[in-house]
Design a protein around this motif. Structure first.
Motif, mmCIF file in Angstrom:
data_model
loop_
_atom_site.group_PDB
_atom_site.id
_atom_site.type_symbol
_atom_site.label_atom_id
_atom_site.label_comp_id
_atom_site.label_asym_id
_atom_site.label_seq_id
_atom_site.Cartn_x
_atom_site.Cartn_y
_atom_site.Cartn_z
ATOM 1 N N ASN A 17 0.843 -1.192 0.000
ATOM 2 C CA ASN A 17 0.000 0.000 0.000
ATOM 3 C C ASN A 17 0.885 1.251 0.000
ATOM 4 O OD1 ASN A 17 -2.461 1.352 -0.123
ATOM 5 N ND2 ASN A 17 -2.488 1.668 2.080
ATOM 6 N N LEU A 18 1.800 1.292 -0.947
ATOM 7 C CA LEU A 18 2.850 2.301 -0.973
ATOM 8 C C LEU A 18 3.004 2.887 -2.371
ATOM 9 C CD1 LEU A 18 5.249 3.498 0.693
ATOM 10 C CD2 LEU A 18 6.579 1.550 -0.100
ATOM 11 N N LEU A 19 3.078 4.199 -2.429
ATOM 12 C CA LEU A 19 3.339 4.892 -3.682
ATOM 13 C C LEU A 19 4.842 5.165 -3.751
ATOM 14 C CD1 LEU A 19 1.474 5.930 -5.952
ATOM 15 C CD2 LEU A 19 1.623 8.172 -4.897
ATOM 16 N N ILE A 20 5.474 4.721 -4.825
ATOM 17 C CA ILE A 20 6.916 4.918 -4.990
ATOM 18 C C ILE A 20 7.131 5.941 -6.100
ATOM 19 C CG2 ILE A 20 9.125 3.836 -5.545
ATOM 20 C CD1 ILE A 20 7.891 1.215 -4.456
ATOM 21 N N VAL A 21 7.775 7.023 -5.722
ATOM 22 C CA VAL A 21 8.036 8.145 -6.629
ATOM 23 C C VAL A 21 9.544 8.250 -6.795
ATOM 24 C CG1 VAL A 21 7.765 10.626 -6.963
ATOM 25 C CG2 VAL A 21 6.005 9.334 -5.718
ATOM 26 N N ARG A 22 10.011 8.144 -8.008
ATOM 27 C CA ARG A 22 11.456 8.254 -8.260
ATOM 28 C C ARG A 22 11.711 9.419 -9.213
ATOM 29 N NH1 ARG A 22 13.661 3.995 -5.714
ATOM 30 N NH2 ARG A 22 12.475 2.054 -5.684
ATOM 31 N N TRP A 23 12.347 10.455 -8.666
ATOM 32 C CA TRP A 23 12.781 11.569 -9.505
ATOM 33 C C TRP A 23 14.024 11.116 -10.251
ATOM 34 C CZ3 TRP A 23 9.799 15.587 -10.450
ATOM 35 C CH2 TRP A 23 8.787 15.892 -9.540
ATOM 36 N N LEU A 24 14.055 11.316 -11.562
ATOM 37 C CA LEU A 24 15.134 10.799 -12.404
ATOM 38 C C LEU A 24 16.217 11.827 -12.714
ATOM 39 C CD1 LEU A 24 12.852 8.822 -14.875
ATOM 40 C CD2 LEU A 24 13.991 8.000 -12.791
ATOM 41 N N GLY A 50 1.075 6.516 2.147
ATOM 42 C CA GLY A 50 2.501 6.311 2.365
ATOM 43 C C GLY A 50 3.245 6.469 1.052
ATOM 44 N N TRP A 51 4.200 7.415 1.023
ATOM 45 C CA TRP A 51 4.924 7.707 -0.205
ATOM 46 C C TRP A 51 6.420 7.555 0.027
ATOM 47 C CZ3 TRP A 51 2.771 12.960 -2.410
ATOM 48 C CH2 TRP A 51 1.370 12.897 -2.483
ATOM 49 N N LEU A 52 7.073 6.801 -0.813
ATOM 50 C CA LEU A 52 8.528 6.712 -0.831
ATOM 51 C C LEU A 52 8.984 7.607 -1.979
ATOM 52 C CD1 LEU A 52 11.158 5.296 0.158
ATOM 53 C CD2 LEU A 52 10.783 3.670 -1.692
ATOM 54 N N VAL A 53 9.621 8.722 -1.640
ATOM 55 C CA VAL A 53 10.045 9.707 -2.648
ATOM 56 C C VAL A 53 11.562 9.619 -2.796
ATOM 57 C CG1 VAL A 53 10.024 12.128 -3.327
ATOM 58 C CG2 VAL A 53 8.100 11.196 -2.011
ATOM 59 N N ASP A 54 12.002 9.039 -3.889
ATOM 60 C CA ASP A 54 13.426 8.843 -4.148
ATOM 61 C C ASP A 54 13.985 10.086 -4.833
ATOM 62 O OD1 ASP A 54 15.964 8.070 -4.923
ATOM 63 O OD2 ASP A 54 15.329 6.147 -5.746
ATOM 64 N N SER A 55 14.762 10.855 -4.075
ATOM 65 C CA SER A 55 15.350 12.098 -4.579
ATOM 66 C C SER A 55 16.848 11.964 -4.806
ATOM 67 C CB SER A 55 15.092 13.230 -3.575
ATOM 68 O OG SER A 55 13.721 13.449 -3.414
#
Length: 141
Positions: A17-24, A50-55
């Motif tokens: 139940n997680l949104l994964i956001v990856r900035w490229l 719940g958001w995993l924001v990969d910066s």
């Protein structure tokens, strides 16, 4: 279903139940706003708080970006998700040190306790994806 643009990917993990956001890459203010608008649309579609924001691939920020996130974007997250608190785990490079290198807007906010933790949302910095995922799993209970 993942959503991809030249500057980010958005993936929903139903098992977590997680949104994964990856900035490229580094982005302009308008790209940041458009990207986060797409992230919110995906979060609404999946009711993901719940958001995993990969910066880790980004290092640039501006006062304008930080102000937009803190004053306009983050306050609208909880109301958009049925008044549930939203938890944002911001991934930064393991070698990144606060105050010694440029930071993404979300990382800037995570370092400011008044902005990082509100009843509507919490932002926390991580250099390890496993630790971030674990925190998100505990936070969304």
């Amino acid at each position: 279903m993942p959503a991809d643009t030249p500057s980010l990917t958005i993936t929903f993990r139903s098992d977590l139940n997680l949104l994964i956001v990856r900035w490229l890459r580094d982005v302009s203010t308008s790209e940041l706003q458009q990207g986060y608008t797409e992230v919110l649309q995906a979060a609404i579609r999946h009711q993901a708080s719940g958001w995993l924001v990969d910066s880790r691939r980004r290092s640039q920020s501006s006062t304008e970006m930080v102000d937009w996130l803190s004053q306009e974007y983050l306050p609208e997250l909880s109301p958009a998700l049925n008044n549930r608190p939203v938890y944002l785990a911001c991934l930064v490079a393991a070698t990144w040190q606060p105050g010694t290198a440029p930071a993404t807007p979300l990382a800037v906010l995570a370092q400011t306790s008044a902005m990082a933790s509100r009843k509507e949302y919490q932002v926390k910095l991580f250099s390890d994806e496993g630790a971030a995922t674990s925190w998100l799993g505990q936070a969304d209970k």
